[in-house]
Design a protein around this motif. Structure first.
Motif, PDB file in Angstrom:
ATOM      1  N   ILE A  28       0.754  -7.603  -6.575  1.00  0.00           N
ATOM      2  CA  ILE A  28      -0.522  -7.838  -6.913  1.00  0.00           C
ATOM      3  C   ILE A  28      -1.099  -8.817  -5.767  1.00  0.00           C
ATOM      4  CG2 ILE A  28      -1.759  -9.498  -8.297  1.00  0.00           C
ATOM      5  CD1 ILE A  28       0.058  -8.825 -10.415  1.00  0.00           C
ATOM      6  N   VAL A  29      -2.179  -8.400  -5.339  1.00  0.00           N
ATOM      7  CA  VAL A  29      -2.591  -9.164  -4.003  1.00  0.00           C
ATOM      8  C   VAL A  29      -4.079  -9.808  -4.539  1.00  0.00           C
ATOM      9  CG1 VAL A  29      -3.863  -8.813  -1.764  1.00  0.00           C
ATOM     10  CG2 VAL A  29      -1.978  -7.581  -2.425  1.00  0.00           C
ATOM     11  N   ILE A  30      -4.109 -11.168  -4.076  1.00  0.00           N
ATOM     12  CA  ILE A  30      -5.040 -12.357  -4.757  1.00  0.00           C
ATOM     13  C   ILE A  30      -5.727 -12.834  -3.598  1.00  0.00           C
ATOM     14  CG2 ILE A  30      -5.941 -13.784  -6.307  1.00  0.00           C
ATOM     15  CD1 ILE A  30      -3.747 -13.363  -8.093  1.00  0.00           C
ATOM     16  N   PRO A  31      -6.956 -12.521  -2.881  1.00  0.00           N
ATOM     17  CA  PRO A  31      -7.537 -13.350  -2.218  1.00  0.00           C
ATOM     18  C   PRO A  31      -8.000 -14.650  -2.770  1.00  0.00           C
ATOM     19  CG  PRO A  31      -8.967 -11.613  -2.582  1.00  0.00           C
ATOM     20  CD  PRO A  31      -7.716 -11.402  -3.458  1.00  0.00           C
TER      21      PRO A  31
ATOM     22  N   ILE B 209       1.225 -11.621  -4.191  1.00  0.00           N
ATOM     23  CA  ILE B 209       0.809 -12.379  -2.742  1.00  0.00           C
ATOM     24  C   ILE B 209      -0.561 -13.027  -2.909  1.00  0.00           C
ATOM     25  CG2 ILE B 209       0.659 -12.079  -0.394  1.00  0.00           C
ATOM     26  CD1 ILE B 209       2.165  -9.464  -0.628  1.00  0.00           C
ATOM     27  N   VAL B 210      -0.570 -14.434  -2.721  1.00  0.00           N
ATOM     28  CA  VAL B 210      -1.991 -15.121  -2.519  1.00  0.00           C
ATOM     29  C   VAL B 210      -2.223 -15.207  -1.050  1.00  0.00           C
ATOM     30  CG1 VAL B 210      -3.301 -16.984  -3.113  1.00  0.00           C
ATOM     31  CG2 VAL B 210      -1.478 -16.097  -4.660  1.00  0.00           C
TER      32      VAL B 210
ATOM     33  N   GLY C 185      -2.860  -9.107   2.677  1.00  0.00           N
ATOM     34  CA  GLY C 185      -1.991  -9.033   1.416  1.00  0.00           C
ATOM     35  C   GLY C 185      -1.330  -7.469   1.485  1.00  0.00           C
ATOM     36  N   VAL C 186      -2.536  -6.588   1.668  1.00  0.00           N
ATOM     37  CA  VAL C 186      -1.762  -5.307   1.641  1.00  0.00           C
ATOM     38  C   VAL C 186      -0.896  -4.936   2.885  1.00  0.00           C
ATOM     39  CG1 VAL C 186      -2.526  -2.584   1.740  1.00  0.00           C
ATOM     40  CG2 VAL C 186      -3.887  -4.241   0.502  1.00  0.00           C
TER      41      VAL C 186
ATOM     42  N   ILE D  93       2.324   0.602  -4.591  1.00  0.00           N
ATOM     43  CA  ILE D  93       1.167   0.301  -5.351  1.00  0.00           C
ATOM     44  C   ILE D  93       0.742  -1.077  -5.343  1.00  0.00           C
ATOM     45  CG2 ILE D  93       0.476   0.593  -7.713  1.00  0.00           C
ATOM     46  CD1 ILE D  93       1.440   3.121  -6.745  1.00  0.00           C
ATOM     47  N   ILE D  94      -0.442  -1.146  -5.106  1.00  0.00           N
ATOM     48  CA  ILE D  94      -1.411  -2.494  -4.801  1.00  0.00           C
ATOM     49  C   ILE D  94      -2.136  -2.657  -6.214  1.00  0.00           C
ATOM     50  CG2 ILE D  94      -3.011  -3.869  -3.551  1.00  0.00           C
ATOM     51  CD1 ILE D  94      -0.369  -3.283  -2.154  1.00  0.00           C
TER      52      ILE D  94
END
Length: 260
Positions: free
Chosen positions: A5-8, A36-37, A80-81, A88-89
């Motif tokens: 999980i990618v969170i900006p 990942i933040v 983040g990616v 998988i994102i």
């Protein structure tokens, strides 16, 4: 599927901690590789909120990355990616309006990386909780964009999506690209699908966008993305010699659109 999980996040104190906790509760531990933040140079207590959760030891795989200067949501997503360790994102906005309980549902429609399946599943917000002016502006923008790009995406601004990491990293990068991911995935030969998702009220802080700056940037980007789509060629490998020699895996069919 193991998912990152990618969170900006930019100045999301009061939102980001709650969203992280909800994400770990919503996605089974067997499927969640990491979260990942990416902090886009916040100047509030966003870093403290995230680091306190990391230090608690209750959230395995929780990671914090901070930009040295503000670079925008698309740049934060790309950071983040690149840092992700799973194929998988899943992405969400840092304001908490996306519901992480929708991630497992989106993953059910996603194909295995490298297959001929769906490479991106995007959310379609139902019962949007934004102001009337933002809802109207979003509908107008989606209509204009689809009229030009023909990507059949009903809600390009929805932040919750799941997709193949390697497919994302093949895309040309530019600021604001996060709003054109379905069209870009299709241009590079990937199938996309859409699924209705929940939308929630922002609990703290303020939006980082307004209708005027979205409109001005959107027009500029729309011209560029339209040019990219017309100038991009993704051929398939239909023969090779000697047989069985290593080769680049052919891309799946161009402009293949699936709507759920």
């Amino acid at each position: 599927m193991r998912v990152t999980i990618v969170i900006p996040a930019l100045n999301e104190a009061g939102n980001i901690g709650r969203l992280i906790e909800e994400s770990y509760a919503a996605v089974p531990v067997a499927n969640l590789a990491e979260l990942i933040v990416i902090d886009d140079a916040s100047d509030d207590t966003t870093p403290d909120e995230i680091k306190a959760l990391i230090d608690s030891g209750r959230f395995p795989g929780l990671r914090y990355l901070r930009h040295d200067r503000r670079s925008g949501q698309s740049t934060a997503l790309r950071t983040g990616v690149w840092a992700a360790t799973s194929p998988i994102i899943a992405t969400m906005d840092g304001d908490g309006q996306n519901d992480p309980r929708d991630i497992p549902r989106l993953l059910e429609l996603l194909g295995q990386p490298g297959s001929d399946g769906v490479a991106l599943v995007g959310g379609i917000r139902t019962n949007r909780q934004d102001t009337g002016s933002k809802r109207w502006a979003s509908k107008a923008a989606n209509f204009i964009r689809d009229s030009v790009l023909k990507d059949d995406c009903p809600d390009t601004g929805c932040g919750i999506k799941v997709y193949w990491r390697e497919a994302f990293l093949r895309l040309p990068f530019f600021t604001s690209m996060h709003r054109y991911l379905p069209a870009l995935f299709q241009t590079y030969g990937c199938k996309v699908a859409y699924l209705p998702v929940n939308d929630r009220h922002r609990q703290a802080g303020v939006s980082k966008y307004n209708n005027l700056n979205r409109a001005l940037v959107g027009i500029y980007d729309l011209v560029g993305v339209s040019w990219l789509r017309k100038r991009t060629k993704v051929p398939q490998i239909v023969d090779q010699h000697p047989a069985g020699a290593p080769s680049v895996k052919p891309d799946v069919r161009l402009h293949d659109k699936t709507t759920v």
